[in-house]
Design an enzyme around this catalytic site. Structure first.
Site, PDB file in Angstrom:
ATOM      1  N   ARG A  51      10.662  66.070  10.055  1.00 27.95           N
ATOM      2  CA  ARG A  51      11.310  66.788   9.043  1.00 27.95           C
ATOM      3  C   ARG A  51      10.280  68.289   8.911  1.00 27.95           C
ATOM      4  O   ARG A  51      10.670  69.285   8.765  1.00 27.95           O
ATOM      5  CB  ARG A  51      11.140  66.320   7.808  1.00 27.95           C
ATOM      6  CG  ARG A  51      12.652  65.924   7.114  1.00 27.95           C
ATOM      7  CD  ARG A  51      12.550  65.426   5.957  1.00 27.95           C
ATOM      8  NE  ARG A  51      11.628  64.434   5.712  1.00 27.95           N
ATOM      9  CZ  ARG A  51      11.538  63.560   4.970  1.00 27.95           C
ATOM     10  NH1 ARG A  51      12.406  63.201   3.913  1.00 27.95           N
ATOM     11  NH2 ARG A  51      10.555  62.930   4.949  1.00 27.95           N
ATOM     12  N   LYS A 148      10.450  47.446  14.019  1.00 31.19           N
ATOM     13  CA  LYS A 148      10.980  46.607  12.647  1.00 31.19           C
ATOM     14  C   LYS A 148      10.397  47.387  11.504  1.00 31.19           C
ATOM     15  O   LYS A 148       9.799  48.387  11.687  1.00 31.19           O
ATOM     16  CB  LYS A 148      10.252  45.313  12.883  1.00 31.19           C
ATOM     17  CG  LYS A 148       8.659  45.443  12.411  1.00 31.19           C
ATOM     18  CD  LYS A 148       8.124  44.119  12.800  1.00 31.19           C
ATOM     19  CE  LYS A 148       7.676  43.358  11.458  1.00 31.19           C
ATOM     20  NZ  LYS A 148       6.336  43.770  10.892  1.00 31.19           N
ATOM     21  N   HIS A 178       5.755  43.949  18.382  1.00 33.84           N
ATOM     22  CA  HIS A 178       4.811  44.424  19.121  1.00 33.84           C
ATOM     23  C   HIS A 178       3.900  43.168  19.652  1.00 33.84           C
ATOM     24  O   HIS A 178       3.262  43.250  20.731  1.00 33.84           O
ATOM     25  CB  HIS A 178       3.754  45.323  18.772  1.00 33.84           C
ATOM     26  CG  HIS A 178       2.909  44.669  17.245  1.00 33.84           C
ATOM     27  ND1 HIS A 178       3.447  44.197  16.313  1.00 33.84           N
ATOM     28  CD2 HIS A 178       1.383  44.363  17.316  1.00 33.84           C
ATOM     29  CE1 HIS A 178       2.548  43.926  15.318  1.00 33.84           C
ATOM     30  NE2 HIS A 178       1.116  43.909  16.452  1.00 33.84           N
ATOM     31  N   LYS A 182       1.585  42.206  23.659  1.00 30.77           N
ATOM     32  CA  LYS A 182       0.139  41.622  23.917  1.00 30.77           C
ATOM     33  C   LYS A 182      -0.010  40.922  25.060  1.00 30.77           C
ATOM     34  O   LYS A 182       0.709  40.117  25.320  1.00 30.77           O
ATOM     35  CB  LYS A 182      -0.303  40.719  22.621  1.00 30.77           C
ATOM     36  CG  LYS A 182      -0.368  41.542  21.218  1.00 30.77           C
ATOM     37  CD  LYS A 182      -0.870  40.699  20.235  1.00 30.77           C
ATOM     38  CE  LYS A 182      -0.763  41.226  18.796  1.00 30.77           C
ATOM     39  NZ  LYS A 182      -1.709  41.997  18.216  1.00 30.77           N
ATOM     40  N   ASP A 235       8.036  39.721   7.213  1.00 30.21           N
ATOM     41  CA  ASP A 235       7.308  40.541   8.071  1.00 30.21           C
ATOM     42  C   ASP A 235       6.600  40.026   9.445  1.00 30.21           C
ATOM     43  O   ASP A 235       6.279  40.916  10.481  1.00 30.21           O
ATOM     44  CB  ASP A 235       6.158  40.991   7.008  1.00 30.21           C
ATOM     45  CG  ASP A 235       5.070  42.013   7.382  1.00 30.21           C
ATOM     46  OD1 ASP A 235       5.637  42.881   8.210  1.00 30.21           O
ATOM     47  OD2 ASP A 235       3.783  41.839   7.484  1.00 30.21           O
ATOM     48  N   HIS A 240       7.387  37.987  14.846  1.00 30.07           N
ATOM     49  CA  HIS A 240       6.178  37.503  15.801  1.00 30.07           C
ATOM     50  C   HIS A 240       5.882  35.818  15.787  1.00 30.07           C
ATOM     51  O   HIS A 240       5.925  35.256  17.018  1.00 30.07           O
ATOM     52  CB  HIS A 240       4.814  38.026  14.995  1.00 30.07           C
ATOM     53  CG  HIS A 240       5.023  39.513  14.581  1.00 30.07           C
ATOM     54  ND1 HIS A 240       5.623  40.541  15.631  1.00 30.07           N
ATOM     55  CD2 HIS A 240       4.270  40.019  13.733  1.00 30.07           C
ATOM     56  CE1 HIS A 240       5.348  41.589  14.994  1.00 30.07           C
ATOM     57  NE2 HIS A 240       4.544  41.480  14.049  1.00 30.07           N
TER      58      HIS A 240
HETATM   59  C1  BG6 Z   1       2.784  43.630  11.592  1.00 32.61           C
HETATM   60  C2  BG6 Z   1       2.987  43.421  10.235  1.00 32.61           C
HETATM   61  O1  BG6 Z   1       4.290  43.645  12.345  1.00 32.61           O
HETATM   62  O2  BG6 Z   1       1.851  43.135  12.627  1.00 32.61           O
HETATM   63  C3  BG6 Z   1       1.693  43.482   9.760  1.00 32.61           C
HETATM   64  O3  BG6 Z   1       4.110  44.237   9.540  1.00 32.61           O
HETATM   65  C4  BG6 Z   1       0.498  42.687  10.260  1.00 32.61           C
HETATM   66  O4  BG6 Z   1       1.619  43.026   8.340  1.00 32.61           O
HETATM   67  C5  BG6 Z   1       0.516  42.910  11.955  1.00 32.61           C
HETATM   68  O5  BG6 Z   1      -0.356  43.289   9.640  1.00 32.61           O
HETATM   69  C6  BG6 Z   1      -0.315  42.055  12.764  1.00 32.61           C
HETATM   70  O6  BG6 Z   1      -0.322  42.513  13.883  1.00 32.61           O
HETATM   71  P1  BG6 Z   1      -1.551  42.412  14.727  1.00 32.61           P
HETATM   72  O7  BG6 Z   1      -1.314  42.962  16.072  1.00 32.61           O
HETATM   73  O8  BG6 Z   1      -2.795  42.930  14.109  1.00 32.61           O
HETATM   74  O9  BG6 Z   1      -1.901  40.820  14.781  1.00 32.61           O
END
Ligand code: BG6
Length: 483
Positions: A51, A148, A178, A182, A235, A240
């Site tokens: 924006r 997300k 993500h 890894k 979350d 994950h």
């Molecule tokens: C994110 C969450 O997807 O992953 C966060 O929204 C979390 O709350 C994070 O802290 C953890 O990722 P990583 O890579 O640090 O284990």
């Protein structure tokens, strides 16, 4: 350029939300790392869109500053950084109006891969996708990347999917988790499917239980108001932890291709049993320091949102029936550690005396930090004095075992390059995502319908006592955090 790095094809990538935190901390630094590694070609172009009304020079300055603030730019990379910044353009854009869209369209080149990274609130996904269609910016081969939270329950996830699919086909949609980017998470597939050793015993006949722990020392400071609407279940678990569970539990796909892998993960999600209330424990961190409780960080004194969750999950299929998967994740815990423990059954009969009780082997897969694998074995304790047994670790740290000059790339580096390569293996498919929500929705709905609050746990602990008890009552124990 490393001998192993193959440059991807030239691309035009637009990052919506380019002035946001994720773009500055992750997206641009990851692209730069791939540029330095020789994977992102000099013919690539990146367009920031947001924006804020600024010009290209102003945006490039902001990115340069962010690099110096967040990313480690080595002294000998300064020249490369300037080259990289030279590939960046900026367009101020109005998602709801017409401003900027024609300019954006004119920046795209013909015959070059187009990718649209939506680093924005999910409520904007649908609007941006339609504008990309309306202004003729998307092509049949364009890719759209979304972050997300992808919905807050099954209906909202379905709605988001429908909105995206009005303009993009599923094969063009890249939903980022993500964790899948890894290295160590991808290694789970190598461990299972590139080694013959474990497969014969990778089942309920031989495995007593599995533990998946993702514990963090950070709290929700700074993002408490967002987190309070989500909680650890949405979350962390929905994406994950369930993805980790799928990679451990899935059947071997016939090939390492996107749909073959995702089909197998989906079957696991469909086989998850619904969860009994006593098999889930929620927690919220408490501190003796004023202002450091979860509710303070969330700015919500009555919050019933969980910053910790532990649960026992059963998978009803031939391979896993009878072997529980215990999952736990939380904020402000004793140690930052993500690991998976495969706890094998004891040998069926001991030929040794009662003084030498047998233990089952444990395979511990450390995802972060100090990535590696430990196999706990039983040996004879050396020395005279009869047959005494001792448990010893067969330990392998990736850093020691592998060429340390090949630094582990950040998850985003891998994932963005996969988008350009058109490889969806490490991205969540629509049906996977919706099935994960469908399984989880009743658990959250039951919490919402009740009046119970999460159990308190001390900052720096291993979570609420009740989570320990949940496992104890099954005659098992959690592996200590950082044990
Ligand atoms: C994110 C969450 O997807 O992953 C966060 O929204 C979390 O709350 C994070 O802290 C953890 O990722 P990583 O890579 O640090 O284990």
């Amino acid at each position: 350029m490393s001998a192993k790095t193959i440059p991807v094809q030239p691309f035009d990538l637009v990052v919506f939300g380019a002035t946001g935190d994720l773009a500055k901390r992750k997206i641009f630094p990851s692209l730069f790392k791939r540029f330095v590694a020789g994977q992102m070609p000099i013919e690539a172009r990146i367009i920031g869109a947001a924006r804020s009304d600024m010009d290209q020079a102003g945006f490039v300055d902001a990115i340069r500053n962010a690099f110096h603030e967040f990313a480690s730019v080595a002294k000998d990379e300064e020249e490369a950084l300037e080259q990289f910044l030279g590939l960046i353009d900026y367009v101020p854009i109005d998602v709801f109006g017409d401003a900027g869209w024609d300019t954006l369209r004119d920046l795209f080149r013909e015959d070059v891969i187009r990718a649209f990274y939506l680093s924005v609130a999910p409520s904007l996904f649908g609007d941006i996708a339609s504008k990309l269609g309306e202004y003729g910016i998307k092509t049949a081969d364009s890719r759209i990347i979304v972050e997300k939270p992808f919905g807050k329950d099954a209906p909202s996830a379905r709605e988001l999917n429908q909105k995206l699919r009005q303009n993009f086909e599923e094969k063009q949609i890249y939903r980022i988790d993500h964790y899948l980017g890894k290295e160590t998470v991808q290694n789970l597939m190598a461990l299972r499917f590139a080694n013959g050793l474990f497969e014969q015993s990778w089942n309920a006949q031989n495995i007593d239980h599995v533990q998946i722990s993702v514990s963090e020392t950070l709290g929700v400071e700074g993002r408490g108001e967002y987190f309070d609407k989500s909680g650890s279940m949405r979350d962390m678990v929905q994406n994950h932890l369930l993805q980790l569970l799928c990679l451990i539990a899935m059947e071997p796909p016939a090939r390492f291709t996107p749909d073959a892998v995702r089909d197998e993960k989906l079957k696991v999600l469909r086989a998850l049993d619904s969860i009994a209330a006593e098999d889930v424990v929620r927690g919220q961190y408490r501190s003796s320091e004023a202002g450091e409780n979860y509710v303070d960080h969330a700015k919500n004194p009555d919050s019933r949102t969980e910053s910790f969750v532990a649960m026992k999950v059963d998978i009803s299929n031939w391979r896993w029936s009878g072997t529980p998967f215990y999952l736990r994740t939380g904020k402000k815990l004793r140690q930052r550690i993500s690991e998976i423990v495969i706890s094998f059954k004891k040998p069926p009969h001991s030929i040794f005396s009662m003084n030498a009780p047998l233990k089952g082997n444990e395979l511990i897969i450390r995802l972060q930090p100090d990535e590696g694998i430990t196999l706990k074995m039983t040996i004879k304790e050396p020395g005279p004095g009869g047959m005494r047994l001792a448990e010893v670790p067969l330990d392998m740290s990736f850093a020691d075992a592998l060429d340390s000059s090949q630094a582990t790339p950040d998850a985003y580096e891998r994932l963005i390059m996969d988008v350009i390569r058109g490889d969806q293996t490490l991205f969540m498919r629509d049906d996977e995502l919706e099935t994960a929500w469908e399984w989880m929705d009743p658990i959250i709905a039951a919490w919402d319908a009740g009046t119970q609050k999460p159990f308190g746990y001390q900052v720096g602990s291993a979570g609420p006592e009740e989570a320990l008890m949940m496992v104890h009552k099954d005659g098992r124990r959690w592996r200590g955090l950082g044990e």
